[in-house]
Design a protein around this motif. Structure first.
Motif, PDB file in Angstrom:
ATOM      1  N   ASP B  24     -16.381   3.747   6.819  1.00 33.94           N
ATOM      2  CA  ASP B  24     -17.741   4.067   6.943  1.00 33.94           C
ATOM      3  C   ASP B  24     -18.591   2.523   7.181  1.00 33.94           C
ATOM      4  O   ASP B  24     -19.725   2.511   7.641  1.00 33.94           O
ATOM      5  N   PRO B  26     -18.128  -0.144   9.562  1.00 27.95           N
ATOM      6  CA  PRO B  26     -16.809   0.431   9.527  1.00 27.95           C
ATOM      7  C   PRO B  26     -16.116  -0.865   9.793  1.00 27.95           C
ATOM      8  O   PRO B  26     -16.355  -1.786  10.392  1.00 27.95           O
ATOM      9  N   LYS B  65     -11.416   1.333  16.206  1.00 30.58           N
ATOM     10  CA  LYS B  65     -12.469   0.605  16.885  1.00 30.58           C
ATOM     11  C   LYS B  65     -12.958   1.346  18.008  1.00 30.58           C
ATOM     12  O   LYS B  65     -14.358   1.015  18.258  1.00 30.58           O
ATOM     13  N   THR B  67     -13.431   4.505  18.611  1.00 32.06           N
ATOM     14  CA  THR B  67     -13.744   5.811  18.167  1.00 32.06           C
ATOM     15  C   THR B  67     -14.898   5.907  17.248  1.00 32.06           C
ATOM     16  O   THR B  67     -15.874   6.851  16.962  1.00 32.06           O
ATOM     17  N   LEU B  68     -14.807   4.932  16.122  1.00 31.94           N
ATOM     18  CA  LEU B  68     -15.677   5.134  15.024  1.00 31.94           C
ATOM     19  C   LEU B  68     -17.406   5.207  15.225  1.00 31.94           C
ATOM     20  O   LEU B  68     -17.858   5.837  14.432  1.00 31.94           O
ATOM     21  N   PRO B  69     -17.447   4.225  16.154  1.00 27.82           N
ATOM     22  CA  PRO B  69     -19.228   4.330  16.287  1.00 27.82           C
ATOM     23  C   PRO B  69     -19.605   5.597  16.345  1.00 27.82           C
ATOM     24  O   PRO B  69     -20.790   5.826  16.126  1.00 27.82           O
ATOM     25  N   GLU B  70     -18.984   6.522  17.431  1.00 35.81           N
ATOM     26  CA  GLU B  70     -19.494   7.881  17.833  1.00 35.81           C
ATOM     27  C   GLU B  70     -19.028   8.682  16.817  1.00 35.81           C
ATOM     28  O   GLU B  70     -19.667   9.818  16.443  1.00 35.81           O
ATOM     29  N   ARG B  72     -18.024   8.860  13.384  1.00 30.41           N
ATOM     30  CA  ARG B  72     -18.652   8.681  12.470  1.00 30.41           C
ATOM     31  C   ARG B  72     -18.028   9.599  11.168  1.00 30.41           C
ATOM     32  O   ARG B  72     -18.812  10.757  10.481  1.00 30.41           O
ATOM     33  N   THR B  97     -16.995  14.759  10.616  1.00 32.05           N
ATOM     34  CA  THR B  97     -17.241  13.784  11.518  1.00 32.05           C
ATOM     35  C   THR B  97     -18.863  14.023  12.143  1.00 32.05           C
ATOM     36  O   THR B  97     -19.432  14.990  11.542  1.00 32.05           O
TER      37      THR B  97
END
Lengths: 600, 600
Positions: B24, B26, B65, B67-70, B72, B97
């Motif tokens: 979260d 992240p 790194k 994938t997390l931004p999109e 979520r 997600t």
């Protein structure tokens, strides 16, 4: 034992234990004493080889005295946890008899039994091959001249009815005949279904275009193969037709389509039927031991004889022959009747741009589909019921656990609530002159269905058309005579008509016995359906169960099967077990066959 | 947190909570630290829009790194109770997600994650209409010119592919194409299935007569509509054919039977395919956005080129064209190959009274069907698994939860046990000269299936015939050349032959891309199937997942679907969701597309 101090499950267990012990000794009177004075025992085949409700201690004791020596019930065990509500303890149980296993349900009040349900689930030694006992499908190992599944199936289809005889013939390949045939297939009872239409499902497909099931999907599953979870709440008729066609195929039923039954005669000496059918232009005589008429509650159209009908120049037909409104846009249509089919047909005609008049001869019970789903069926048959763990099997048994003697008392308050909830709707209908009722005693739709199989409409839209006059209504009248281009009503008025639809219902199923066997056998068997409630179109005396349905009749080896999808699903289980038991030569002493008091 | 002192469920909950918090913020590195150094994360679409196993902390951190931004991810919640066995804590969970909901599974050792599975179950806002959200089926109310279900369906069938274009075209209407089409139908993705045979199920019906599924029924369900509980353990081919035909009908698939795909070209500018098919004598060009080749792992027959084959006077054909043994009683039959089809065909020929010789070119893994059921599949797919609460869904997810990197380590001890249990059986086969193996590393059947899709036989009887010489065996040889009435083996001996069956397997599915699209596209996409294990017929480097299956390929909008019934059922879910997401214009950034290292 006290209902206050002991946990419900323990109370049920103790009652079952004591009851089992009394049956074991056997002491019928002791067992009967464990019921309330007016206690009710509904038995589906287990004890009586019949479908029978014993009403009151005396009847219960008499039944036990007659049946215990041979039935030898035992192994009464509570299943799951019992519940307690408003002083009534309710619980599920399993039990056995000498020849079968069963499930049951009991309601206790103050330690005594108010209602008991006993149902047969399987015959010992003749269980369905399923789950862990399913067949392998292939025979591992190697065998000279092995037959493949397809070869065996092809051979069976070629020989059954010709070289070999089916044990059972079912006349009628609608959902009733099909579901029963599937159960008989799983019980290895050689069976042929006779269906006059070209394809399984055609009895649905050939009806009026706008038809959808009026019952919701959770209520409509066939045995063994539930609808997938995206299936529409209300199946369109062609979709249910496709499902039935598929079902016949994958359940490997011997389904003789495009085959007409001409006649059936029972040879009492040989204890077998001669059933004459026309198949593919050939006359074939089948010689089954058992004959089931599954021609449908709605299989025998009732068309009133009205003077002048033969002179009418327009189209006229019974609702069962009405294929849809497509040809009737702009026409003047008169629909005689005010039940489900009449409403559906009127609405579809109006949607097609016809000028429609409904002739309502007597009052009709109307209930909005939503209200029916929410308040009547929802507690047992709905997505929320499923979420609460009420599977179809549990719902069916719960439904069956309420003896017909009590059922109206449960329904009256529900319909009182519906009358309030939809008061504005009913008022608009009354304003339009529509004659409304909720049944003689206010018990609503399902009781009307059980008592007379008619007299209601589940509103999915037509009532609004009537309320606002788009469907014209003439109520409290009948058609007195028919002219070339009009009908004359009993109030003396004349209605011009291009099209005349008789949505006038169906006769009792024993009409099929008259048609296929003889009037004598039809009379010997008597009227099918109805409870003897003494309400309109259901003359007494009280029977306690539906007449002649799914149980032995007064004609040896003749059975009636039918009803809605729910009944066809659940009661086919008991009919199939009765037939299987006879095929295997088990003793099946029928306790308390009903008297025949009405002929149609 | 300690694995000894805290209840398993609490450990899983705590791990999920901490993991969720790290994702979260992240903090990819913190999240990666929560795995063992060699921890494995298998993601089915949720994070990667790919089918991908991240192996080791470094790979996990890199993926996070990226994938997390999109993506979520959030709402990590344990589902059910976790378990503890031999120091490993295992638990189920759900998560979300930005665009989807998912289910997952985690295994913890000493508080760190050993394996993690994340799978996408539905797209937010595009959920399947099922259960409580199913369609009504009828529109209550009245509507001028209402279309019935049949009319709508008939119109769709008439227009789709002509007046309107499908979003997706699936080439191949076997169980793979059919199951995927059903999922796409439930997701409202307009789809056409192209099948060259006349009827759905014919790809099974047209195979050799004795064929039954080698996998048991619990493993074989199609999506949504499980087999009824009497369905045979091993479905005969014609019965499974009927089931597929029924399934196509009741799931309302747009199935173009007797239709041959001629070619497919991708227009990169228009981002659509031109798929040319022959249907009912007419050429139709379909213009879908997505193209799926579901032509089957066993769709592209491999026939070796052997000198003299054109001179052979007897019957010769690939096993896929072998319709059964009926015509070959008394004939001298030579079957080249020693895998499943070769064994089945040899056994059926022997049963028909033929003189049969099997030519075994290289060693084969043989496992008795019973042993496979009991020890390999039984724990997840069996009646006892069902009784233990392991539904098909749980079984599929459990199966998927073991990364391929580890799978062989689980299987090796099972096959060691099988080798002991069936030692006498294997010894008799060896005595008969049969060349046996258990895979390069002793990991047995399923790993061979994943690595190379060949090299094994599930014994249902033929091995006994080989062991006692009723099927003659020539092993360690090949056919060098073919004469008019005999074959000459590589050891110089000559075998008289009236019939020659090439049970020589199938080529990679990208052969279909070469045939239908172009060699260039086939090469661009590369080999399908195989893990890159570096074992026989599965050259490295290690891929971690099956090549090109159910995930984006190096050709835009081209997908491969196939495998056994289990894989078709489970992985069609992920393929369908990937296609639906694209149709709805969701962002689907593919993480870590594979390199193409082998062309076939």
């Amino acid at each position: 034992m006290s209902s206050d101090s002991t946990a419900p499950s323990q109370q049920v267990s103790e009652w079952l234990s004591k009851f089992g012990a009394a049956l074991d000794r056997p002491e019928a009177s002791v067992a009967a004493e464990m019921f309330e004075e007016a206690g009710l025992w509904r038995d589906l085949v287990s004890f009586t080889w019949n479908i029978k409700t014993l009403e009151g201690r005396e009847a219960i004791e008499a039944m036990l005295k007659a049946t215990l020596p041979e039935i030898r019930p035992h192994a009464w065990r509570i299943a799951g946890e019992a519940t307690s509500e408003n002083g009534t303890i309710a619980g599920w149980f399993t039990f056995e008899t000498a020849s079968s296993r069963g499930k049951g349900h009991v309601r206790l009040r103050d330690g005594r039994c108010w209602t008991l349900l006993t149902t047969m689930t399987e015959l010992k030694g003749f269980e369905e091959k399923k789950g862990a006992t399913r067949i392998s499908g292939t025979q591992h190992g190697v065998f000279k001249n092995r037959q493949s599944w397809l070869e065996r199936k092809t051979q069976e289809e070629a020989e059954l009815g010709y070289k070999t005889q089916p044990y059972c013939v079912i006349i009628g390949g609608g959902q009733g005949g099909i579901g029963l045939a599937a159960r008989l297939r799983r019980l290895d009872v050689p069976t042929i279904v006779i269906e006059r239409h070209d394809r399984p499902g055609d009895s649905w497909r050939k009806r009026y275009k706008s038809l959808c099931l009026h019952d919701p999907v959770w209520y409509d599953h066939l045995p063994y193969l539930p609808f997938p979870d995206h299936w529409p709440v209300f199946s369109p008729k062609d979709k249910i037709g496709d499902w039935l066609e598929m079902y016949v195929k994958v359940m490997e039923l011997n389904f003789w389509h495009a085959t007409e039954c001409r006649s059936a005669r029972y040879d009492a000496a040989a204890e077998e039927w001669a059933v004459t059918v026309e198949r593919e232009g050939q006359t074939v005589v089948l010689r089954p031991k058992q004959l089931v008429l599954a021609t449908g509650m709605s299989g025998m159209p009732h068309v009133p004889t009205i003077p002048g009908a033969d002179r009418f120049l327009g189209a006229q037909h019974h609702s069962s022959r009405h294929s849809g409104a497509d040809e009737y846009g702009g026409k003047k249509c008169v629909v005689l009747g005010a039940n489900n089919s009449a409403h559906d047909i009127c609405a579809a005609l109006w949607e097609q741009g016809a000028d429609v008049t409904m002739i309502q001869r007597s009052s009709t019970h109307v209930v909005k589909s939503d209200s029916l789903m929410d308040l009547v069926l929802g507690p047992l048959y709905s997505e929320s019921a499923l979420k609460a763990g009420i599977t179809t099997d549990i719902a069916d048994l719960t439904f069956a656990s309420v003896p017909y003697k009590l059922l109206h008392t449960l329904h009256i308050p529900i319909y009182e609530e519906i009358a309030k909830r939809d008061a504005e709707f009913y008022e608009r209908l009354r304003q339009a002159g529509f004659l409304l009722d909720f049944g003689d005693d206010g018990s609503g739709l399902f009781m009307k269905y059980l008592r007379r199989g008619s007299g209601y409409y589940i509103n999915v839209g037509a009532s609004e058309l009537i309320a606002d006059g788009r469907i014209k209504l003439r109520s409290g009248v009948n058609i007195e005579r028919i002219l070339e281009d009009a009908v004359v009503l009993t109030d003396g008025t004349t209605l011009p008509a291009d099209v005349l639809v008789y949505a006038t219902g169906y006769g009792s199923m024993n009409g099929w016995a008259a048609k296929l066997i003889s009037q004598e056998v039809a009379d010997q068997v008597g009227k099918c359906w109805g409870l003897g409630s003494g309400t309109t179109k259901d003359p007494g005396p009280w029977e306690g169960e539906l007449r002649n349905m799914w149980k032995p009749t007064r004609q040896a080896a003749l059975w009636f099967h039918g009803g809605n999808l729910h009944q066809s699903r659940h009661y086919s289980q008991f009919l199939a077990l009765q037939i299987k038991a006879r095929m295997e030569g088990l003793s099946t002493p029928v306790y308390g066959p009903s008297e025949v008091r009405h002929l149609r």
